[in-house]
Motif scaffolding. Structure first.
Motif, PDB file in Angstrom:
ATOM      1  N   CYS A 150       0.838  -1.207   0.000  1.00  5.25           N
ATOM      2  CA  CYS A 150       0.000   0.000   0.000  1.00  5.25           C
ATOM      3  C   CYS A 150       0.870   1.253   0.000  1.00  5.25           C
ATOM      4  CB  CYS A 150      -0.910  -0.017   1.225  1.00  5.25           C
ATOM      5  SG  CYS A 150      -1.915   1.474   1.450  1.00  5.25           S
ATOM      6  N   ALA A 151       0.459   2.250  -0.772  1.00  6.77           N
ATOM      7  CA  ALA A 151       1.251   3.469  -0.922  1.00  6.77           C
ATOM      8  C   ALA A 151       1.117   4.414   0.269  1.00  6.77           C
ATOM      9  CB  ALA A 151       0.842   4.208  -2.201  1.00  6.77           C
ATOM     10  N   CYS A 192      -3.499   5.647 -16.253  1.00  5.34           N
ATOM     11  CA  CYS A 192      -2.204   5.352 -16.859  1.00  5.34           C
ATOM     12  C   CYS A 192      -1.201   5.008 -15.764  1.00  5.34           C
ATOM     13  CB  CYS A 192      -1.699   6.527 -17.701  1.00  5.34           C
ATOM     14  SG  CYS A 192      -1.268   7.981 -16.737  1.00  5.34           S
ATOM     15  N   SER A 193      -0.036   4.548 -16.170  1.00  2.00           N
ATOM     16  CA  SER A 193       0.981   4.087 -15.230  1.00  2.00           C
ATOM     17  C   SER A 193       1.386   5.167 -14.233  1.00  2.00           C
ATOM     18  CB  SER A 193       2.217   3.604 -15.991  1.00  2.00           C
ATOM     19  OG  SER A 193       1.897   2.568 -16.886  1.00  2.00           O
ATOM     20  N   CYS A 194       1.426   6.418 -14.679  1.00  2.00           N
ATOM     21  CA  CYS A 194       1.920   7.484 -13.808  1.00  2.00           C
ATOM     22  C   CYS A 194       0.845   8.057 -12.893  1.00  2.00           C
ATOM     23  CB  CYS A 194       2.542   8.601 -14.639  1.00  2.00           C
ATOM     24  SG  CYS A 194       1.391   9.369 -15.800  1.00  2.00           S
ATOM     25  N   ASN A 195      -0.395   7.562 -12.969  1.00  2.00           N
ATOM     26  CA  ASN A 195      -1.457   8.112 -12.126  1.00  2.00           C
ATOM     27  C   ASN A 195      -2.180   7.032 -11.331  1.00  2.00           C
ATOM     28  OD1 ASN A 195      -3.042  10.406 -11.214  1.00  2.00           O
ATOM     29  ND2 ASN A 195      -4.729   9.588 -12.449  1.00  2.00           N
ATOM     30  N   LEU A 196      -1.535   5.879 -11.144  1.00  2.00           N
ATOM     31  CA  LEU A 196      -2.150   4.803 -10.380  1.00  2.00           C
ATOM     32  C   LEU A 196      -1.258   4.424  -9.214  1.00  2.00           C
ATOM     33  CD1 LEU A 196      -3.470   2.454 -13.205  1.00  2.00           C
ATOM     34  CD2 LEU A 196      -4.795   4.058 -11.828  1.00  2.00           C
ATOM     35  N   ALA A 197      -1.880   4.048  -8.108  1.00  2.00           N
ATOM     36  CA  ALA A 197      -1.146   3.604  -6.924  1.00  2.00           C
ATOM     37  C   ALA A 197      -2.005   2.608  -6.161  1.00  2.00           C
ATOM     38  CB  ALA A 197      -0.790   4.794  -6.026  1.00  2.00           C
ATOM     39  N   PRO A 198      -1.388   1.621  -5.508  1.00  2.00           N
ATOM     40  CA  PRO A 198      -2.170   0.688  -4.688  1.00  2.00           C
ATOM     41  C   PRO A 198      -2.486   1.291  -3.331  1.00  2.00           C
ATOM     42  CG  PRO A 198       0.143   0.060  -4.662  1.00  2.00           C
ATOM     43  CD  PRO A 198       0.042   1.246  -5.567  1.00  2.00           C
ATOM     44  N   LEU A 199      -3.740   1.304  -2.953  1.00  2.00           N
ATOM     45  CA  LEU A 199      -4.169   1.758  -1.626  1.00  2.00           C
ATOM     46  C   LEU A 199      -5.088   0.699  -1.039  1.00  2.00           C
ATOM     47  CD1 LEU A 199      -5.018   5.584  -1.917  1.00  2.00           C
ATOM     48  CD2 LEU A 199      -2.978   4.525  -0.936  1.00  2.00           C
ATOM     49  N   CYS A 200      -4.806   0.266   0.193  1.00  2.00           N
ATOM     50  CA  CYS A 200      -5.717  -0.659   0.855  1.00  2.00           C
ATOM     51  C   CYS A 200      -7.047   0.040   1.080  1.00  2.00           C
ATOM     52  CB  CYS A 200      -5.115  -1.162   2.163  1.00  2.00           C
ATOM     53  SG  CYS A 200      -5.010   0.074   3.472  1.00  2.00           S
ATOM     54  N   ALA A 259       7.357   4.829  -7.902  1.00  2.00           N
ATOM     55  CA  ALA A 259       7.100   4.198  -6.604  1.00  2.00           C
ATOM     56  C   ALA A 259       7.395   5.138  -5.446  1.00  2.00           C
ATOM     57  CB  ALA A 259       7.917   2.916  -6.472  1.00  2.00           C
ATOM     58  N   THR A 260       7.205   6.443  -5.635  1.00  2.00           N
ATOM     59  CA  THR A 260       7.430   7.426  -4.578  1.00  2.00           C
ATOM     60  C   THR A 260       6.214   8.334  -4.485  1.00  2.00           C
ATOM     61  OG1 THR A 260       9.809   7.401  -5.016  1.00  2.00           O
ATOM     62  CG2 THR A 260       8.962   9.225  -3.692  1.00  2.00           C
ATOM     63  N   TYR A 261       5.746   8.560  -3.241  1.00  2.00           N
ATOM     64  CA  TYR A 261       4.514   9.313  -3.026  1.00  2.00           C
ATOM     65  C   TYR A 261       4.726  10.338  -1.919  1.00  2.00           C
ATOM     66  CZ  TYR A 261       3.048   5.043  -5.344  1.00  2.00           C
ATOM     67  OH  TYR A 261       2.971   3.992  -6.202  1.00  2.00           O
ATOM     68  N   LEU A 262       4.301  11.558  -2.164  1.00  2.00           N
ATOM     69  CA  LEU A 262       4.359  12.630  -1.166  1.00  2.00           C
ATOM     70  C   LEU A 262       2.960  12.819  -0.600  1.00  2.00           C
ATOM     71  CD1 LEU A 262       5.731  14.966   0.335  1.00  2.00           C
ATOM     72  CD2 LEU A 262       5.216  16.420  -1.646  1.00  2.00           C
ATOM     73  N   TRP A 263       2.817  12.578   0.714  1.00  2.00           N
ATOM     74  CA  TRP A 263       1.525  12.663   1.384  1.00  2.00           C
ATOM     75  C   TRP A 263       1.439  13.914   2.251  1.00  2.00           C
ATOM     76  CZ3 TRP A 263      -2.758   9.460   1.119  1.00  2.00           C
ATOM     77  CH2 TRP A 263      -2.595   8.269   0.403  1.00  2.00           C
ATOM     78  N   ARG A 264       0.231  14.472   2.353  1.00  2.00           N
ATOM     79  CA  ARG A 264      -0.055  15.602   3.247  1.00  2.00           C
ATOM     80  C   ARG A 264      -1.288  15.248   4.064  1.00  2.00           C
ATOM     81  NH1 ARG A 264       1.338  16.946  -1.586  1.00  2.00           N
ATOM     82  NH2 ARG A 264      -0.805  16.939  -2.364  1.00  2.00           N
ATOM     83  N   ASP A 290       8.303   5.639  -0.078  1.00  2.00           N
ATOM     84  CA  ASP A 290       8.933   4.995  -1.227  1.00  2.00           C
ATOM     85  C   ASP A 290       9.216   3.561  -0.818  1.00  2.00           C
ATOM     86  OD1 ASP A 290      11.047   5.608   0.504  1.00  2.00           O
ATOM     87  OD2 ASP A 290      11.844   7.167  -0.786  1.00  2.00           O
ATOM     88  N   ARG A 291      10.493   3.215  -0.549  1.00  2.00           N
ATOM     89  CA  ARG A 291      10.777   1.874  -0.037  1.00  2.00           C
ATOM     90  C   ARG A 291      10.462   1.777   1.455  1.00  2.00           C
ATOM     91  NH1 ARG A 291      14.683   2.921  -3.842  1.00  2.00           N
ATOM     92  NH2 ARG A 291      14.890   1.375  -5.494  1.00  2.00           N
ATOM     93  N   GLY A 292      10.298   2.900   2.073  1.00  2.00           N
ATOM     94  CA  GLY A 292       9.899   2.994   3.470  1.00  2.00           C
ATOM     95  C   GLY A 292       9.102   4.273   3.620  1.00  2.00           C
TER      96      GLY A 292
END
Length: 449
Positions: A358-359, A385-393, A413-418, A428-430
């Motif tokens: 999960c992202a 598309c590939s650049c606008n999808l992410a896995p979320l539980c 595989a890197t996400y910035l959350w607020r 990312d990897r963590g």
């Protein structure tokens, strides 16, 4: 605040005093975290999220994602808490949402249903770990049962052993909730399991096995494994007893597979007994060009187990009579796009392989068990598309849809959350927390914390 320094006097007594002071300080800090969790719960008694289907941060699955509700995290009689509130608290503490829910639940249980233990805890007379474990045990007791346990342990909870505490809670359950005790007994039988933890395979190709069995079944299994280990020794195996027991478990499984094969063949003649059922290996293996082109040891990453193994181990698994199926390779760097809202299977699989969990920060739920989310909602113009999808539980997908959580995908595989209250985190990897700071121009910026 200056960090405490180790004593330099060389006195053993000074070192002992130092570590005692630090342990007391750590205890006080942990209690303050619990009190902070209690205050946080009081700040979020009900949901304030929109229940409209057209949320400003809509997710990939639209209106079927129900809005936030108030949930019980402590035992009966404790205040309800807004469902997504622990999520942000966990993000601030660097823990998963489940861990944050447990923290808030323990704080509510202690403060509202175990007040004597709570008082002892704040006075430093009970270790935080013991108070939290007690709270976990009493969660399902009725209020009278929790009060009974709290009274019995009022002056001794920090002194008595854990086995005695468990027996006291069991006594309270049978006394104050006999129906619940019987239900728990049946549930315990339903929780029987036997797990082969292939998702935690080591580089050496070993895995951990554990289970919870009926006593009679456990004794029979232990006897069979013991006899198998003894047989291996008679046949000349010189490995240690524990190793022979592990080997015997595998032999026991292979014998059962052979029995199943004969039953399927419908034959009882001697020829059927000699047939060996081939091992089926269905794994996704990622190999470097060097590992493929050169006949030498390398490293392979196994998608199903999220582990790395040697290429020699992969050869061993796939050798002999194993049946190997080669499936098409998905280029994780390729960009796939569709004009439709629905996500094609190949694009979903690419998303799961690129980001295996999960992202959301500190969530480790497997991507294959998550929703594929449009980072920018499709209704708001976000492409499939590939650049606008992410896995979320499902839990974090709903939070992103119905609360103030926002995120951007900065690479594959890197996400910035607020968070709703201004936390910034990178997954990312963590997970890395970013600390707010003032820039020279007076604008609010962020830096690694």
């Amino acid at each position: 605040m200056a960090s405490p320094e180790l004593p330099d006097s060389g006195s053993p007594a000074a070192v002992l005093a130092f570590v005692q002071d630090q342990r007391a300080a750590a205890q006080r800090a942990e209690v303050l975290v619990l009190e902070g969790a209690l205050l946080w719960a009081a700040m979020h008694p009900v949901s304030t999220s929109s229940t409209d289907e057209g949320s400003t941060n809509g997710g990939s699955n639209g209106g079927w994602l129900f809005a936030e509700v108030a949930v019980p995290l402590g035992g009966e009689g404790t205040p309800l808490v807004a469902e997504f509130a622990p999520m942000e608290l966990g993000a601030a503490l660097g823990m998963s949402t489940d861990a944050a829910r447990a923290l808030v639940g323990a704080a509510l249980e202690l403060a509202h249903r175990l007040p004597r233990t709570w008082k002892q805890l704040k006075a430093g007379k009970v270790p935080v770990w013991k108070a939290r474990r007690l709270a976990e045990l009493t969660l399902k007791l009725p209020p009278e049962g929790a009060d009974f346990v709290d009274r019995q342990l009022a002056d001794t909870v920090g002194k008595v052993g854990w086995a005695m505490i468990e027996r006291l809670v069991d006594h309270a359950r049978v006394t104050f909730d006999p129906e619940g005790a019987e239900k728990q007994r049946r549930e315990a039988a339903d929780r029987r399991r036997f797990d082969v933890q292939a998702d935690a395979a080591t580089f050496d190709g070993t895995v951990h096995v554990e289970g919870e069995l009926d006593l009679a079944d456990a004794l029979d299994l232990n006897t069979a494994i013991r006899q198998g280990a003894e047989e291996l020794a008679v046949l000349g195996c010189t490995e240690a007893l524990d190793v022979r027991r592990s080997m015997a478990a595998g032999e026991l499984a292979r014998r059962q597979l052979a029995f199943d094969l004969r039953a399927e063949a419908g034959s009882a003649d001697e020829g059927a007994a000699s047939v060996v059922k081939p091992r089926q290996v269905v794994i996704h293996v990622h190999l470097s060009d060097a590992a493929i082109s050169r006949d030498e040891a390398g490293v392979a990453r196994i998608e199903e187990t999220r582990s790395v193994v040697s290429t020699d181990q992969v050869r061993d698994w796939c050798g002999g009579d194993a049946q190997v199926v080669i499936k098409p390779v998905i280029d994780l760097d390729a960009h796939h796009h569709t004009d439709a809202y629905a996500i094609p299977g190949r694009l979903a699989e690419q998303t799961h392989l690129t980001q295996p969990v999960c992202a959301f920060p500190w969530c480790e739920r497997r991507a294959t068990r998550c929703d594929c989310d449009h980072v920018v909602a499709h209704a708001a113009g976000g492409p499939t598309c590939s650049c606008n999808l992410a896995p979320l539980c499902r839990r974090h997908h709903r939070a992103k849809t119905h609360t103030g959580w926002r995120y951007d995908k900065t690479d594959s595989a890197t996400y910035l959350w607020r968070s709703p209250h201004g936390l910034h985190l990178i997954k990312d990897r963590g997970t890395t927390a970013l600390a707010p700071q003032r820039t020279p121009a007076g604008r609010l910026g962020i830096s690694a914390g």
